[in-house]
Design a protein around this motif. Sequence first.
Motif, short mmCIF file in Angstrom:
data_model
loop_
_atom_site.label_atom_id
_atom_site.label_comp_id
_atom_site.label_asym_id
_atom_site.label_seq_id
_atom_site.Cartn_x
_atom_site.Cartn_y
_atom_site.Cartn_z
N VAL A 9 0.87 -1.17 0.00
CA VAL A 9 0.00 0.00 0.00
C VAL A 9 0.91 1.23 0.00
O VAL A 9 1.70 1.43 0.92
CB VAL A 9 -0.97 -0.01 1.21
N LEU A 10 0.78 2.01 -1.07
CA LEU A 10 1.69 3.12 -1.33
C LEU A 10 0.92 4.39 -1.69
O LEU A 10 -0.10 4.33 -2.38
CB LEU A 10 2.61 2.75 -2.51
N ALA A 11 1.43 5.52 -1.24
CA ALA A 11 0.81 6.82 -1.53
C ALA A 11 1.88 7.75 -2.10
O ALA A 11 2.95 7.89 -1.53
CB ALA A 11 0.22 7.41 -0.26
N GLY A 12 1.54 8.39 -3.21
CA GLY A 12 2.48 9.30 -3.84
C GLY A 12 1.74 10.31 -4.70
O GLY A 12 1.92 10.35 -5.91
N GLY A 13 0.89 11.11 -4.07
CA GLY A 13 0.08 12.06 -4.83
C GLY A 13 -1.25 11.45 -5.19
O GLY A 13 -1.74 10.54 -4.53
N CYS A 14 -1.82 11.93 -6.25
CA CYS A 14 -3.13 11.46 -6.70
C CYS A 14 -3.07 9.98 -7.05
O CYS A 14 -2.19 9.54 -7.78
CB CYS A 14 -3.58 12.27 -7.91
N PHE A 15 -4.02 9.21 -6.55
CA PHE A 15 -4.00 7.77 -6.81
C PHE A 15 -4.25 7.43 -8.27
O PHE A 15 -3.89 6.35 -8.72
CB PHE A 15 -4.90 6.98 -5.88
N TRP A 16 -4.85 8.33 -9.05
CA TRP A 16 -5.08 8.04 -10.45
C TRP A 16 -3.77 7.77 -11.18
O TRP A 16 -3.69 6.91 -12.04
CB TRP A 16 -5.78 9.20 -11.15
N CYS A 17 -2.73 8.53 -10.84
CA CYS A 17 -1.43 8.39 -11.52
C CYS A 17 -0.76 7.07 -11.15
O CYS A 17 -0.25 6.36 -12.03
CB CYS A 17 -0.51 9.55 -11.16
N VAL A 164 -0.22 10.97 -17.81
CA VAL A 164 0.50 10.48 -19.00
C VAL A 164 2.01 10.59 -18.83
O VAL A 164 2.73 9.62 -19.09
CB VAL A 164 -0.01 11.15 -20.29
N PRO A 165 2.55 11.74 -18.38
CA PRO A 165 4.01 11.79 -18.21
C PRO A 165 4.54 10.77 -17.19
O PRO A 165 5.63 10.20 -17.39
CB PRO A 165 4.26 13.22 -17.73
N LYS A 166 3.79 10.50 -16.14
CA LYS A 166 4.23 9.52 -15.14
C LYS A 166 4.18 8.10 -15.71
O LYS A 166 5.09 7.31 -15.48
CB LYS A 166 3.38 9.65 -13.87
N VAL A 167 3.13 7.80 -16.44
CA VAL A 167 3.03 6.48 -17.09
C VAL A 167 4.20 6.32 -18.06
O VAL A 167 4.85 5.26 -18.09
CB VAL A 167 1.67 6.32 -17.81
N ASN A 168 4.48 7.35 -18.85
CA ASN A 168 5.57 7.27 -19.82
C ASN A 168 6.92 7.08 -19.14
O ASN A 168 7.78 6.35 -19.65
CB ASN A 168 5.57 8.50 -20.73
N LYS A 169 7.12 7.73 -18.01
CA LYS A 169 8.38 7.59 -17.28
C LYS A 169 8.56 6.15 -16.79
O LYS A 169 9.65 5.58 -16.91
CB LYS A 169 8.40 8.57 -16.10
N VAL A 170 7.51 5.55 -16.27
CA VAL A 170 7.58 4.16 -15.82
C VAL A 170 7.79 3.24 -17.02
O VAL A 170 8.60 2.31 -16.96
CB VAL A 170 6.32 3.78 -15.01
N ARG A 171 7.10 3.49 -18.11
CA ARG A 171 7.26 2.65 -19.31
C ARG A 171 8.70 2.69 -19.80
O ARG A 171 9.27 1.67 -20.18
CB ARG A 171 6.29 3.08 -20.41
#
Length: 179
Positions: A9-17, A164-171
Amino acid sequence: MSGSTTTFVLAGGCFWCLDAAYRQLRGVAEVLSCYTGGETPQPNYEQVCTGATGHAEAVAVTFDESVIPAGVILDAFFTMHDPTQLNRQGNDVGTQYRSAMFFASEEQRELFEAARDRAAEYWAGSGEVVTSIEPLGEVFPAEEYHQDFFAKNPTQGYCLAVAVPKVNKVRASFAEYLR
């Protein structure tokens, strides 16, 4: 999935990201947007948004360690948000957006501390990593419309500008673990 599963269970800003980024990774069986870390019983989104409940927007990430190592799940966490921002992520401000890891066992606490130490090296020069490591209390699932929000709302402004930028960074950083 073939192995046993683990949930962080992790929190780092908005859960949507966090939700959107974790759903990109092979071995992630489930991502639940939730509230935890506060005192208010059965909080709802409107209450958590006030910052008065003590809860953080979080995700419960359930994954198969035979497919994706726990360390990768945690390193991805520190890639998809800025752990040097105290009680905020960008324009999302308040304790509900804090960077936090909620441990369910001593083993998890130790894994989280090691990941935070690795993150401190990665983020060196950007400021101190302020991610808290807290005992896991009760987890309250967020409302249904928050679950898999990005997939349901890909053209929503916040998703385009922030998720989108966060998803792209993880990808880019974890390409070998992509679905």
